[in-house]
Motif scaffolding. Structure first.
Motif, PDB file in Angstrom:
ATOM      1  N   ALA A 118      35.985  51.162  53.348  1.00  0.00           N
ATOM      2  CA  ALA A 118      37.343  51.712  53.396  1.00  0.00           C
ATOM      3  C   ALA A 118      38.314  50.879  52.576  1.00  0.00           C
ATOM      4  N   ARG A 119      38.226  49.556  52.693  1.00  0.00           N
ATOM      5  CA  ARG A 119      39.162  48.703  51.958  1.00  0.00           C
ATOM      6  C   ARG A 119      39.009  48.900  50.446  1.00  0.00           C
ATOM      7  N   ASN A 120      37.777  48.923  49.971  1.00  0.00           N
ATOM      8  CA  ASN A 120      37.549  49.057  48.540  1.00  0.00           C
ATOM      9  C   ASN A 120      37.838  50.476  48.053  1.00  0.00           C
ATOM     10  N   TYR A 121      37.567  51.465  48.889  1.00  0.00           N
ATOM     11  CA  TYR A 121      37.873  52.848  48.502  1.00  0.00           C
ATOM     12  C   TYR A 121      39.384  53.010  48.301  1.00  0.00           C
ATOM     13  N   ASN A 122      40.162  52.549  49.260  1.00  0.00           N
ATOM     14  CA  ASN A 122      41.621  52.711  49.172  1.00  0.00           C
ATOM     15  C   ASN A 122      42.200  51.942  47.992  1.00  0.00           C
ATOM     16  N   GLN A 123      41.677  50.726  47.728  1.00  0.00           N
ATOM     17  CA  GLN A 123      42.174  49.946  46.603  1.00  0.00           C
ATOM     18  C   GLN A 123      41.865  50.644  45.276  1.00  0.00           C
ATOM     19  N   GLU A 124      40.645  51.129  45.126  1.00  0.00           N
ATOM     20  CA  GLU A 124      40.268  51.779  43.876  1.00  0.00           C
ATOM     21  C   GLU A 124      40.959  53.135  43.727  1.00  0.00           C
ATOM     22  N   PHE A 125      41.150  53.847  44.838  1.00  0.00           N
ATOM     23  CA  PHE A 125      41.821  55.144  44.802  1.00  0.00           C
ATOM     24  C   PHE A 125      43.251  54.986  44.295  1.00  0.00           C
ATOM     25  N   ALA A 126      43.942  53.923  44.783  1.00  0.00           N
ATOM     26  CA  ALA A 126      45.320  53.665  44.347  1.00  0.00           C
ATOM     27  C   ALA A 126      45.358  53.187  42.900  1.00  0.00           C
ATOM     28  N   ARG A 127      44.384  52.360  42.509  1.00  0.00           N
ATOM     29  CA  ARG A 127      44.396  51.780  41.174  1.00  0.00           C
ATOM     30  C   ARG A 127      43.991  52.770  40.102  1.00  0.00           C
ATOM     31  N   ASN A 128      43.130  53.743  40.501  1.00  0.00           N
ATOM     32  CA  ASN A 128      42.487  54.604  39.505  1.00  0.00           C
ATOM     33  C   ASN A 128      43.087  56.003  39.454  1.00  0.00           C
ATOM     34  N   GLY A 129      44.330  56.153  39.887  1.00  0.00           N
ATOM     35  CA  GLY A 129      44.999  57.440  39.766  1.00  0.00           C
ATOM     36  C   GLY A 129      44.465  58.498  40.688  1.00  0.00           C
ATOM     37  N   SER A 130      44.138  58.128  41.911  1.00  0.00           N
ATOM     38  CA  SER A 130      43.684  59.070  42.948  1.00  0.00           C
ATOM     39  C   SER A 130      42.395  59.798  42.570  1.00  0.00           C
ATOM     40  N   ASN A 131      41.501  59.112  41.868  1.00  0.00           N
ATOM     41  CA  ASN A 131      40.205  59.693  41.501  1.00  0.00           C
ATOM     42  C   ASN A 131      39.226  59.414  42.637  1.00  0.00           C
ATOM     43  N   ALA A 132      38.971  60.441  43.466  1.00  0.00           N
ATOM     44  CA  ALA A 132      38.157  60.249  44.667  1.00  0.00           C
ATOM     45  C   ALA A 132      36.707  59.887  44.332  1.00  0.00           C
ATOM     46  N   ASP A 133      36.137  60.520  43.290  1.00  0.00           N
ATOM     47  CA  ASP A 133      34.746  60.240  42.940  1.00  0.00           C
ATOM     48  C   ASP A 133      34.577  58.804  42.478  1.00  0.00           C
ATOM     49  N   ALA A 134      35.496  58.338  41.645  1.00  0.00           N
ATOM     50  CA  ALA A 134      35.410  56.958  41.158  1.00  0.00           C
ATOM     51  C   ALA A 134      35.611  55.971  42.302  1.00  0.00           C
ATOM     52  N   ALA A 135      36.531  56.291  43.210  1.00  0.00           N
ATOM     53  CA  ALA A 135      36.781  55.411  44.351  1.00  0.00           C
ATOM     54  C   ALA A 135      35.552  55.320  45.244  1.00  0.00           C
ATOM     55  N   ALA A 136      34.879  56.463  45.441  1.00  0.00           N
ATOM     56  CA  ALA A 136      33.686  56.472  46.298  1.00  0.00           C
ATOM     57  C   ALA A 136      32.552  55.669  45.674  1.00  0.00           C
ATOM     58  N   LEU A 137      32.356  55.789  44.369  1.00  0.00           N
ATOM     59  CA  LEU A 137      31.311  55.044  43.691  1.00  0.00           C
ATOM     60  C   LEU A 137      31.577  53.539  43.779  1.00  0.00           C
ATOM     61  N   PHE A 138      32.824  53.143  43.529  1.00  0.00           N
ATOM     62  CA  PHE A 138      33.186  51.725  43.581  1.00  0.00           C
ATOM     63  C   PHE A 138      33.021  51.183  45.002  1.00  0.00           C
ATOM     64  N   ALA A 139      33.510  51.942  45.981  1.00  0.00           N
ATOM     65  CA  ALA A 139      33.440  51.489  47.374  1.00  0.00           C
ATOM     66  C   ALA A 139      31.996  51.347  47.835  1.00  0.00           C
ATOM     67  N   ARG A 140      31.141  52.275  47.433  1.00  0.00           N
ATOM     68  CA  ARG A 140      29.740  52.196  47.858  1.00  0.00           C
ATOM     69  C   ARG A 140      29.054  50.990  47.222  1.00  0.00           C
ATOM     70  N   THR A 141      29.344  50.758  45.940  1.00  0.00           N
ATOM     71  CA  THR A 141      28.746  49.600  45.264  1.00  0.00           C
ATOM     72  C   THR A 141      29.168  48.302  45.941  1.00  0.00           C
ATOM     73  N   GLU A 142      30.463  48.191  46.253  1.00  0.00           N
ATOM     74  CA  GLU A 142      30.962  46.972  46.873  1.00  0.00           C
ATOM     75  C   GLU A 142      30.446  46.810  48.298  1.00  0.00           C
ATOM     76  N   ALA A 143      30.386  47.904  49.049  1.00  0.00           N
ATOM     77  CA  ALA A 143      29.894  47.820  50.430  1.00  0.00           C
ATOM     78  C   ALA A 143      28.428  47.406  50.467  1.00  0.00           C
ATOM     79  N   ASN A 144      27.645  47.933  49.523  1.00  0.00           N
ATOM     80  CA  ASN A 144      26.235  47.546  49.468  1.00  0.00           C
ATOM     81  C   ASN A 144      26.071  46.082  49.060  1.00  0.00           C
ATOM     82  N   ARG A 145      27.019  45.580  48.227  1.00  0.00           N
ATOM     83  CA  ARG A 145      26.918  44.196  47.765  1.00  0.00           C
ATOM     84  C   ARG A 145      27.449  43.209  48.786  1.00  0.00           C
ATOM     85  N   LEU A 146      28.589  43.547  49.403  1.00  0.00           N
ATOM     86  CA  LEU A 146      29.247  42.581  50.271  1.00  0.00           C
ATOM     87  C   LEU A 146      28.770  42.650  51.720  1.00  0.00           C
ATOM     88  N   SER A 147      28.243  43.772  52.137  1.00  0.00           N
ATOM     89  CA  SER A 147      27.732  43.869  53.508  1.00  0.00           C
ATOM     90  C   SER A 147      26.332  44.478  53.457  1.00  0.00           C
TER      91      SER A 147
END
Length: 905
Positions: free
Chosen positions: A466-495
């Motif tokens: 959730a933290r990474n999705y919201n950060q990327e969603f705000a940074r990337n112009g509300s692109n939900a697909d890009a936010a989901a990809l980034f959040a999944r990559t980070e969640a798999n790496r950090l947890s």
């Protein structure tokens, strides 16, 4: 219990007085029409157990008592017509010539619980003789029945198979009954059969009979869609040593043994057993689970994650307003594959030992005491996938039978490994994956700008996502697909998940699979008991033949809370049913017209009383009665399974509850998708379960034309009332309806508001129909061409929302095969091609389309008479084609083998 068995056996062995008879010898030779001796033919005085079998030269000797007048000598051999010869005096030079049998010469017992010619059987019946059974190429007997007309097979894994006829197939076989010498072979805790696990060992099977359609009038509830009966060999009639050894791909090793011996004229003993080991098939379906089972699931491949059919622990979390840009979206944990959870424990085995002792109390009354021990490791599919490790059952029987009657009692006790948590045992793959996925594991951030190099962090995949999705969603112009990809990559790496094969994973897996505590561990405990007693008597008269019988069955259900609503070390849950039946039959018009009527009354602890009638007529035309027309009406009842009645199983996304008390009130699952709980259309009510009923009409034609062409065709139409189906809804676990405000806590930790799954009767009539045909043409003993086609249709399509029919049956399927005997019966072969249409498979675990299947099975055998040995080579699904039978289970691929069969009479 053991002391009781020893005492009974000892009593059977005590002298019961001498037989008042003066025995004289009858001897001779059994041969074919070509004059070839037939070793192993059975030769008996009709109506008694006095007799034996022919030796290697076809010679036999039987002791007979002529003090009461002439006798009838009955001589039989597999594949030949039985000959009955009147004998009025001793004769030591008999020549008995057996002719190849025609299909209408077969005698069956399953259809009416008495012996009758297959031509005058009032319902559709399939019979396999000993040779056909031994030619089955699958490791398990039940899986090999798919080549016969109208039979559907569902394999959860290599050695876990169920069968059905006329639709409503499943991996649990709850609509049919499977019997071995009339003993139920189901596992009491599961109301299900694991293939032939508790059945008769292959080498001890004399014949297999399958009754298609309802048979409750004679067999009671759950003989709803069919009956499978295996008849074992009699140690008085079939003696000697038989051993079969096979080895093949997938590390297949298979050994079968049977030894039978008479001690004098009154006592006979047999020992049968088997051991099969192989590398099991593992499910690997990565498709998204149906929304009927996971309402909030995402599409396959979604970067929000998704619940995959063959991944476990891929739990979803639906975010509310606090989730920011994820509001209303569901994120799923990665989960683990079946192969990862089994962790290299991919071996399957089935061991079986079955000793039996028979004593002749008189020359026509026999007492039998036998015991079966079975042990298996296999994967079974029901509400989840279960890995049963060193599981099985003990079964013991005492039976006394005469010419026209029997009395028997048997008990079955199941187990699933040891109850001791320190030992190996069975486990639920869904629970194992969920508890592994959510296990708290120390972790660190690594190399994050502005973050310490080592920061202790409790693994919470959803928070990181959730933290990474919201950060990327705000940074990337509300692109939900890009936010989901980034959040999944980070969640798999950090947890990260615990990684299969690593020490932390292995330690956690070991702890969870050994923990039997509900809500903490995945251990499955089965410790249920089924006790059964029955009796039957056949009356013969000039007016009509009458059969009467009755049975009582008791269940004592135990699971330590891992399956049922019982508790660890608490009392088992008692249940019972009992019933009585009668059947009258009469032949008229020179035995061309046969009329029969049967009825059975059953009483159930939870469902009251039910009556099951059957009426039938058979008419035979032709000089040899080779044209047989049949018609029948049956009404049958299906009692809900023990699981339907008493289950209590929390699978995370839902809790499965039994439904035999006051029913349930709640809401449709649509309220979880935004539907209004105030709308009456979204209110849900399920009354307590009652018996399901089917009314079935069948017509058929069975004929033997010119002794070469055999045809059997049937058509049926079934109408179901109080249809039992699985339903999902939202409610309180105590059966009451939650308030609309409480719905926000659905499935939350500690909440009584859950998605609940129950078995319930559907308030609508369900109809199905079908037809099937078998054709067999015998060009000669060297070439027999056979084929069959089956059609099944579910006529009712307008099921209520959230209801599944579980019809699970292809509309079309067919088999085409060849078999024969060559080189003076030394060379045998059979070849079968099977085609099954695609169909929708529904279950509480997974729902999806089973694709078209094409499979080829074959076997060749060559006998070396002087060595008593047959060389065998064969296999099933030889082209390794896709062969999925249960959606969510693995495809059953190629199994090929080479083997030896030793047979010493």
């Amino acid at each position: 219990m053991r002391q009781h068995y020893f005492l009974i056996i000892l009593c059977l062995l005590l002298p019961l007085g001498s037989w008042a008879q003066e025995s004289q010898a009858i001897s001779g030779t059994v041969q074919t029409e070509a004059g070839t001796p037939l070793p192993g033919a059975t030769v008996f005085i009709k109506g008694t157990y006095t007799g034996g079998s022919s030796n290697e030269e076809g010679q036999f000797q039987v002791k007979a008592d002529f003090s009461k007048g002439p006798l009838v000598l009955s001589v039989s051999f597999v594949g030949f017509e039985t000959q009955e010869l009147p004998i009025s005096a001793p004769d030591n030079a008999l020549i008995v010539t057996l002719r190849p049998s025609a299909m209408l010469d077969q005698v069956v017992v399953a259809a009416s619980r008495v012996e009758e010619s297959i031509g005058q059987v009032p319902v559709t019946v399939e019979k396999l003789n000993q040779r056909q059974v031994e030619q089955i190429t699958t490791p398990d007997l039940v899986a090999g029945l798919a080549r016969f007309k109208g039979i559907d097979i569902s394999s959860s894994s290599m050695l876990s198979t169920s069968f059905s006829t006329r639709g409503f197939n499943s991996s649990r076989s709850e609509r049919v009954i499977q019997l071995a010498d009339y003993m139920d072979t189901s596992i009491p805790s599961l109301s299900s059969n694991f293939g032939n696990l508790l059945g008769t060992p292959i080498l001890d099977i004399a014949s297999v009979e399958i009754v298609h359609g309802p048979a409750s009038a004679l067999y009671g509830a759950n003989a709803f869609n069919g009956v499978l009966l295996t008849n074992s060999k009699d140690p008085f009639k079939d003696q000697g040593l038989t051993v079969r050894l096979r080895g093949g791909n997938r590390s297949l090793l298979d050994g079968q043994l049977r030894y039978a011996q008479k001690f004098g004229e009154r006592v006979a003993f047999k020992l049968a057993g088997s051991a099969t080991m192989a590398d099991d098939f593992i499910a690997d379906n990565e498709s998204a689970t149906s929304n009927l089972i996971e309402p909030n699931n995402n599409a396959m491949g979604s970067n929000l994650g998704y619940d995959a059919v063959s991944r476990y622990g891929d739990i979803g979390n639906t975010f509310g307003a606090s989730g920011g840009a994820l509001n209303g979206k569901t994120v799923f944990l990665p989960g683990y594959t079946e192969a990862a959870l089994i962790a290299g424990d991919d071996k399957t085995h089935s061991y079986k030992v079955a000793p039996s002792l028979s004593v002749l109390l008189t020359n026509s009354i026999k007492a039998t005491a036998d015991y079966k021990y079975t042990n298996a490791t296999t994967t079974y599919q029901s509400a989840s996938r279960y890995r049963f490790v060193n599981s099985g059952a003990h079964q013991g029987r005492i039976q006394v039978e005469g010419r026209n009657w029997f009395v028997r009692g048997f008990t079955t006790r199941d187990y699933s490994g040891q109850r001791d948590p320190s030992s190996d045992g069975s486990y639920n793959l869904g629970f194992l994956g969920a508890f592994l996925q959510t296990r708290l594991v120390p972790n660190t951030y690594a190399g994050q700008p502005g973050q310490p190099a080592q920061l202790p962090f409790a693994n919470n995949y959803f928070q990181v996502y959730a933290r990474n999705y919201n950060q990327e969603f705000a940074r990337n112009g509300s692109n939900a697909d890009a936010a989901a990809l980034f959040a999944r990559t980070e969640a798999n790496r950090l947890s990260p998940q615990l990684k299969p094969g690593e020490a932390d994973f292995n330690d956690a897996r070991n702890a969870i699979t050994h923990n039997p505590t509900p809500g903490q561990g995945a251990r499955v405990i089965l410790r249920s008991i089924m006790n059964d007693g029955s009796a039957q008597y056949n009356f013969k008269s000039d007016i009509a033949d009458l059969t009467v019988g009755g049975a009582y069955r008791q269940y004592l259900l135990g699971s330590d809370g891992s399956v049922f609503e019982d508790t660890k070390d608490g009392d088992r849950i008692p249940n019972y049913e009992y019933g009585a039946y009668a059947q009258a039959s009469k032949t008229l018009l020179d035995d061309r017209l046969k009329l029969a009527a049967a009825g059975r009354v059953d009483r159930f602890k939870n469902f009251g009383t039910a009556f099951s009638p059957r009426a039938s007529v058979v008419y035979s035309l032709g000089a040899d009665k080779q044209h047989n027309f049949r018609a029948s009406y049956s009404r049958a009842f299906r009692a809900p399974t023990q699981n339907d009645q008493y289950i209590k199983l929390d699978v995370g996304r839902a809790i499965l509850l039994g439904n035999v008390r006051n029913g349930f009130d709640g809401y449709s699952v649509n309220v979880l998708r935004g539907a209004s709980p105030a709308d009456a259309a979204n209110l849900y009510r399920a009354d307590k379960l009652t018996l399901e009923e089917v009314n079935s009409y069948e017509i058929g034609y069975r004929a033997q034309l010119a002794k070469k062409l055999y045809v059997d065709v049937d058509y049926f139409r079934n109408s179901y009332n109080n249809f039992i189906a699985t339903q999902n809804f939202v409610g309180n676990v105590d059966g009451t309806r939650p308030t609309p405000a409480q719905l926000a806590t659905t499935n939350a930790p500690g909440s009584a508001v859950r998605v609940i799954q129950v078995a319930a009767n559907v308030d609508q009539e369900v109809e199905s129909q079908g037809a099937a045909i078998t054709l067999s043409y015998s060009f000669s003993p060297a070439l027999i061409l056979n084929g069959n086609y089956s059609y099944n249709e579910l006529s009712t399509n307008d099921f209520k929302a959230g209801t599944q029919s579980f019809f699970n049956t292809p509309t079309h399927k067919f088999n085409v095969g060849l078999d024969g005997l060559l080189l003076e019966r030394k060379l045998s072969y059979n070849l079968n091609y099977r085609w099954v249409d695609a169909f929708l498979y529904e279950s509480t675990f997974a729902t999806g389309t089973v694709p078209v299947a094409h499979t080829i099975d074959a076997q060749v055998g060559y006998t070396l008479p002087s060595l008593h040995t047959t060389l065998q080579v064969g296999g099933t699904n030889l082209l390794d084609a896709q062969n999925l039978q249960v959606y969510g289970a693995p495809s059953i691929g190629r199994i090929a083998y080479f083997g030896l069969l030793f047979d010493i009479k």
